[in-house]
Design an enzyme around this catalytic site. Structure first.
Site, short mmCIF file in Angstrom:
data_model
loop_
_atom_site.label_atom_id
_atom_site.label_comp_id
_atom_site.label_asym_id
_atom_site.label_seq_id
_atom_site.Cartn_x
_atom_site.Cartn_y
_atom_site.Cartn_z
N ASP A 122 46.48 10.77 70.98
CA ASP A 122 46.92 11.74 69.99
C ASP A 122 47.04 11.00 68.66
OD1 ASP A 122 48.01 14.10 68.84
OD2 ASP A 122 50.02 13.29 69.07
N SER A 123 47.20 11.75 67.60
CA SER A 123 47.41 11.12 66.30
C SER A 123 48.78 10.42 66.23
CB SER A 123 47.31 12.16 65.20
OG SER A 123 48.19 13.23 65.47
N TYR A 128 46.47 13.73 61.35
CA TYR A 128 45.05 14.08 61.39
C TYR A 128 44.85 15.48 60.79
CZ TYR A 128 43.71 10.37 64.82
OH TYR A 128 43.43 9.19 65.47
N GLY A 129 45.91 16.28 60.85
CA GLY A 129 45.79 17.71 60.56
C GLY A 129 45.34 18.06 59.16
N CYS A 141 45.55 15.72 71.10
CA CYS A 141 45.69 16.23 69.74
C CYS A 141 44.81 17.46 69.55
CB CYS A 141 45.24 15.12 68.78
SG CYS A 141 45.27 15.59 67.06
N ASN A 142 45.41 18.55 69.09
CA ASN A 142 44.65 19.79 68.87
C ASN A 142 43.60 19.61 67.78
OD1 ASN A 142 46.18 22.45 70.20
ND2 ASN A 142 47.43 20.64 69.99
N THR A 143 44.00 18.94 66.69
CA THR A 143 43.08 18.76 65.56
C THR A 143 41.85 17.96 66.01
OG1 THR A 143 45.03 18.67 64.13
CG2 THR A 143 42.95 17.98 63.16
N GLU A 171 58.88 15.84 63.58
CA GLU A 171 58.96 14.37 63.43
C GLU A 171 60.36 13.95 62.99
OE1 GLU A 171 56.43 11.66 63.15
OE2 GLU A 171 55.14 12.90 64.39
N CYS A 209 49.26 23.07 68.34
CA CYS A 209 49.55 21.76 67.75
C CYS A 209 50.53 21.05 68.67
CB CYS A 209 50.16 21.94 66.36
SG CYS A 209 50.68 20.38 65.61
N THR A 210 50.33 19.75 68.85
CA THR A 210 51.18 18.97 69.75
C THR A 210 52.67 19.08 69.42
OG1 THR A 210 50.71 17.14 68.26
CG2 THR A 210 49.51 17.20 70.35
N HIS A 211 52.98 19.27 68.13
CA HIS A 211 54.38 19.23 67.70
C HIS A 211 55.13 20.54 67.90
CE1 HIS A 211 53.01 15.54 65.94
NE2 HIS A 211 54.17 15.30 65.36
N1 DGL Z 1 48.51 15.98 66.80
C1 DGL Z 1 48.21 16.92 65.76
C2 DGL Z 1 47.69 18.22 66.38
O1 DGL Z 1 47.97 18.54 67.52
C3 DGL Z 1 49.41 17.22 64.89
C4 DGL Z 1 49.82 16.06 64.01
C5 DGL Z 1 48.75 15.65 63.02
O2 DGL Z 1 48.47 16.39 62.05
O3 DGL Z 1 48.17 14.60 63.23
O4 DGL Z 1 46.98 18.95 65.74
#
Ligand code: DGL
Length: 275
Positions: free
Chosen positions: A12-13, A44-45, A75-77, A155, A191-193
């Site tokens: 993941d990011s 990453y987003g 990571c979704n992105t 975060e 999104c992971t968060h």
């Molecule tokens: N991990 C990213 C996602 O799931 C979220 C955090 C980021 O922007 O890197 O899209």
């Protein structure tokens, strides 16, 4: 031939993908995991697809070097733009992203046929969730809203109370308005968060909305692929079930990651790694 005793690689990011790791561990108690959070280059987003693909390839490459038997893009992105690229680059290693399983779960969940995708700017504007859902159910009505502030709130550990609630109202209220028949009944936490903000989101969206979090469905897909490819481990290895790697700030990774993983982590559990 990959060894069933090798670990599963998850990247993941940053720490957010620990929500996916937690679901994988619960579903696959016999497996070992190697988790890489690219904390040096988070987020990453807000980055371009080319940059995210490059970062994803480097992060995945490190896990492949360490001998993983399957790769999960938590990571979704990164899943939205890099899953095909990584599958090609590391073939025949199975590569599983979170977008397809999340899209399948949303299509199964909606009754009104009106779905709202939430995610980072990159995920929402790239359209990967939209395409994956429309391929399954072409008549769906799909809205999408980027909620980048949710990442910062999670975060920061501000996952409940008036501040995240006000932010959630600002992002979502308009999306959820409308006559009942046409109203959104399913929200994709793309999104992971976002899963850690779930109780706030449930309050803001109300009881008629179902939330889809791709962690569980991704774990189910991983279990299925391991079985079909005869890669599943049949016995647990209690010695070192999870190894954590981060590209920056292990202490912060441990502190923030505890919220996502659901149990305390110490900095010594996190290995610093350069990509
Ligand atoms: N991990 C990213 C996602 O799931 C979220 C955090 C980021 O922007 O890197 O899209």
């Amino acid at each position: 031939m990959p060894d069933p005793l090798s670990p599963i690689g998850v990247f993941d990011s940053g720490v957010g993908g620990l929500t996916v790791l937690a679901a994988l561990r619960e579903r696959l108690p016999n497996e070992r995991f190697l988790y890489l959070g690219d904390t040096a280059r988070l987020p990453y987003g807000s980055k371009s697809p080319d940059t995210v693909r490059r970062y994803a390839r480097q992060a995945a490459g490190k896990l492949v070097e360490r001998g993983v038997k399957l790769l999960v893009i938590a990571c979704n992105t990164a899943s939205a733009v890099a899953v095909d690229d990584l599958a090609q680059a590391f073939a025949p290693l199975p590569v599983i992203g979170v977008v397809e399983p999340g899209a399948a779960a949303a299509c199964a969940a909606t009754r009104s046929g009106h779905v709202l995708i939430t995610g980072t700017e990159g995920t929402v504007s790239g359209g990967a969730y939209q395409r994956a859902m429309l391929a399954r159910r072409p008549n769906l009505k799909i809205d999408a809203v980027a909620c980048p502030m949710f990442v910062a709130l999670a975060e920061e550990g501000w996952i409940d109370g008036p501040i995240p609630e006000a932010v959630a109202r600002r992002y979502l209220e308009l999306e959820l308005a409308g006559p009942e028949r046409t109203r959104v009944d399913t929200v994709v936490l793309g999104c992971t968060h976002f899963p850690v903000l779930r109780s706030v989101l449930e309050r803001v969206c109300g009881p008629t909305v179902t939330f889809v979090d791709s962690a569980q469905t991704t774990a189910a897909v991983v279990a299925d692929v391991l079985t079909r490819q005869r890669l599943a481990s049949s016995t647990p290895d209690p010695s070192n079930p999870v190894q954590l790697l981060a590209t920056d700030a292990p202490a912060r990774f441990a502190r923030v990651g505890s919220v996502f993983l659901g149990h305390p982590l110490t900095p010594t559990e996190v290995e610093l790694l350069d990509l």
